[in-house]
Write a protein that holds these residues in place. Sequence first.
Motif, PDB file in Angstrom:
ATOM      1  N   ASN A  69       0.853  -1.192   0.000  1.00  0.00           N
ATOM      2  CA  ASN A  69       0.000   0.000   0.000  1.00  0.00           C
ATOM      3  C   ASN A  69       0.894   1.249   0.000  1.00  0.00           C
ATOM      4  O   ASN A  69       2.122   1.151  -0.193  1.00  0.00           O
ATOM      5  N   GLY A  70       0.311   2.402   0.243  1.00  0.00           N
ATOM      6  CA  GLY A  70       1.101   3.629   0.222  1.00  0.00           C
ATOM      7  C   GLY A  70       2.182   3.649   1.297  1.00  0.00           C
ATOM      8  O   GLY A  70       3.292   4.147   1.073  1.00  0.00           O
ATOM      9  N   HIS A  71       1.866   3.092   2.466  1.00  0.00           N
ATOM     10  CA  HIS A  71       2.879   3.042   3.527  1.00  0.00           C
ATOM     11  C   HIS A  71       4.097   2.242   3.066  1.00  0.00           C
ATOM     12  O   HIS A  71       5.237   2.602   3.357  1.00  0.00           O
ATOM     13  N   TRP A  74       6.081   4.372   0.758  1.00  0.00           N
ATOM     14  CA  TRP A  74       6.859   5.349   1.543  1.00  0.00           C
ATOM     15  C   TRP A  74       8.172   4.719   2.015  1.00  0.00           C
ATOM     16  O   TRP A  74       9.245   5.289   1.898  1.00  0.00           O
ATOM     17  N   PHE A  96      -0.701  12.955   6.774  1.00  0.00           N
ATOM     18  CA  PHE A  96       0.090  12.028   5.963  1.00  0.00           C
ATOM     19  C   PHE A  96       1.568  12.400   5.924  1.00  0.00           C
ATOM     20  O   PHE A  96       2.425  11.520   5.857  1.00  0.00           O
ATOM     21  N   VAL A 147      -0.736  16.317  -2.203  1.00  0.00           N
ATOM     22  CA  VAL A 147      -2.090  16.522  -1.656  1.00  0.00           C
ATOM     23  C   VAL A 147      -2.190  15.722  -0.370  1.00  0.00           C
ATOM     24  O   VAL A 147      -2.006  14.505  -0.386  1.00  0.00           O
ATOM     25  N   THR A 149      -4.439  14.062   1.987  1.00  0.00           N
ATOM     26  CA  THR A 149      -5.824  13.588   1.870  1.00  0.00           C
ATOM     27  C   THR A 149      -6.639  13.876   3.124  1.00  0.00           C
ATOM     28  O   THR A 149      -7.865  13.955   3.067  1.00  0.00           O
ATOM     29  N   ASP A 176       5.038  12.760  -2.364  1.00  0.00           N
ATOM     30  CA  ASP A 176       3.967  11.779  -2.174  1.00  0.00           C
ATOM     31  C   ASP A 176       2.799  12.230  -3.039  1.00  0.00           C
ATOM     32  O   ASP A 176       2.181  13.263  -2.776  1.00  0.00           O
ATOM     33  N   ILE A 178       0.208  10.153  -3.727  1.00  0.00           N
ATOM     34  CA  ILE A 178      -0.748   9.051  -3.560  1.00  0.00           C
ATOM     35  C   ILE A 178      -2.175   9.533  -3.822  1.00  0.00           C
ATOM     36  O   ILE A 178      -2.977   8.820  -4.420  1.00  0.00           O
ATOM     37  N   GLN A 201      -4.645   2.771  -5.628  1.00  0.00           N
ATOM     38  CA  GLN A 201      -6.078   2.685  -5.294  1.00  0.00           C
ATOM     39  C   GLN A 201      -6.847   3.996  -5.373  1.00  0.00           C
ATOM     40  O   GLN A 201      -7.992   4.054  -4.959  1.00  0.00           O
ATOM     41  N   LYS A 202      -6.214   5.050  -5.923  1.00  0.00           N
ATOM     42  CA  LYS A 202      -6.948   6.322  -5.991  1.00  0.00           C
ATOM     43  C   LYS A 202      -7.094   6.720  -7.463  1.00  0.00           C
ATOM     44  O   LYS A 202      -7.947   6.192  -8.162  1.00  0.00           O
TER      45      LYS A 202
HETATM   46  C1  LIG Z   1      -1.434  11.304   0.696  1.00  0.00           C
HETATM   47  C2  LIG Z   1      -1.382   9.915   1.245  1.00  0.00           C
HETATM   48  N1  LIG Z   1      -0.200   9.398   1.588  1.00  0.00           N
HETATM   49  C3  LIG Z   1      -0.109   8.148   2.082  1.00  0.00           C
HETATM   50  C4  LIG Z   1      -1.215   7.359   2.265  1.00  0.00           C
HETATM   51  C5  LIG Z   1      -1.077   5.996   2.821  1.00  0.00           C
HETATM   52  O1  LIG Z   1      -1.451   5.053   1.878  1.00  0.00           O
HETATM   53  P1  LIG Z   1      -1.979   3.610   2.309  1.00  0.00           P
HETATM   54  O2  LIG Z   1      -3.184   3.820   3.162  1.00  0.00           O
HETATM   55  O3  LIG Z   1      -2.275   2.942   1.002  1.00  0.00           O
HETATM   56  O4  LIG Z   1      -0.888   2.938   3.055  1.00  0.00           O
HETATM   57  C6  LIG Z   1      -2.467   7.848   1.912  1.00  0.00           C
HETATM   58  C7  LIG Z   1      -3.680   7.046   2.103  1.00  0.00           C
HETATM   59  O5  LIG Z   1      -4.790   7.485   1.971  1.00  0.00           O
HETATM   60  C8  LIG Z   1      -2.546   9.169   1.393  1.00  0.00           C
HETATM   61  O6  LIG Z   1      -3.734   9.676   1.047  1.00  0.00           O
END
Ligand SMILES: Cc1ncc(COP(=O)(O)O)c(C=O)c1O
Length: 396
Positions: A69-71, A74, A96, A147, A149, A176, A178, A201-202
């Motif tokens: 995922n995004g984490h 990162w 974030f 951005v 979120t 970032d 994401i 996923q976005k």
């Molecule tokens: C800007 C941003 N960075 C990082 C993340 C973390 O991503 P994830 O929840 O897929 O680990 C998100 C998740 O919504 C995000 O919106």
Amino acid sequence: MTNPIALAQGREYLAIPGPSVMPDAVLQAMHRPSPNIYDGELIEMMPALTRDLKRVARTDHNVAIYIANGHGAWEAALSNVMAPGERVLAPASGIFTRGWAEMAEGIGAKVDLIDFGMSAPWDLNRISETLRADKDHEIKAVLAVHVDTSTSVRNNIPALRTLLDDLNHPALLMADCIASLGCDQFEMDAWGVDVTVTACQKGLMTPAGMGFVFFNDKAQAKRAEMPRVSQYWDWQPRVKPQLFYQYFNGTAPTHHLYGLRTALDLIHAEGIEQVWARHEHLAKAIWTACETWAEGGALELNVADRAHRSRAVTALRLKDGQGTRLRQFTETQLGLTLGIGLGMADWDGCFRLGHMGHVNGQMVMAMLGGVETAMSALNIPRGSGALEAAAVVLAG
Ligand SMILES: Cc1ncc(COP(=O)(O)O)c(C=O)c1O
């Protein structure tokens, strides 16, 4: 408060800021038996897939794909360029950036966090002060969330690049994207971004589970100086694989790749600039409706200035903790799921509208209509004519 007649049956609409609505074509592309991972179509599709991913990020450099995922993305990005004890600067416009900064601390970096609160964009003067004071260039990277979120603040990445250049500061600019890639304009190479982190996923309209790290030669030079990089996160074999499994350091995310292929086809058939324009136009209609409701005194847009707002997510606040009640009404009574007030002190009062990826005019009008219906049911004071005003924007 419930409606005497529940109206939630029918196709539901998930209008949270990710995961976003998946196109039927993406779902259908994934509905297949497991493919061979040693030979054939899956292997052959990779060069075009990475090429088309890079076209979305507007880069000619490299992309490494992670089952994450995004984490995970990162951590992947940081692991390739941050050695223990090195400093990073994290200008935060929401939770974030703080999350990414904590991850940097977790791998041993020292973090300088500048917190701009939960509704303001970066103040470049304050970032400049920190960079100027760093005469020995100990800061090796700036963690720049395009951005955030949680707040729906959109930060100015090109202005940060200009600042780094004006100060002759060599820190890597790590973005970032994401919540912005495939929604808001983002130009990795033209904006001088060294590392871009995103997830699928976005704006990329694919089920959560793939993270992407784009990086240029400057970032690769830093990678080459690293004393060690964990084998799993190492981006090098992933961008120059001798064998197919090295793209992913193991079994490929088979079905995600088919879904992503279709999502990229949709994006490029529309054209990335048109995708940005669509998001902007839809966002303007949403802002217009929200600004009209705000005239009633109960609703507030979290980001006051349009110039600093994301075109993919809008964070809103209602008096008296009404955000949660509004969300509950739209979900249970109308089949419309809105985003929670993530990270806000008054989170019960806050909610977010997701408008990223596979979104069109009628979906936006339905979402706004759902919010208006809930405000009516909950007797929330609001300016009148919001839907009409949004329709005029969409029509224009
Ligand atoms: C800007 C941003 N960075 C990082 C993340 C973390 O991503 P994830 O929840 O897929 O680990 C998100 C998740 O919504 C995000 O919106």
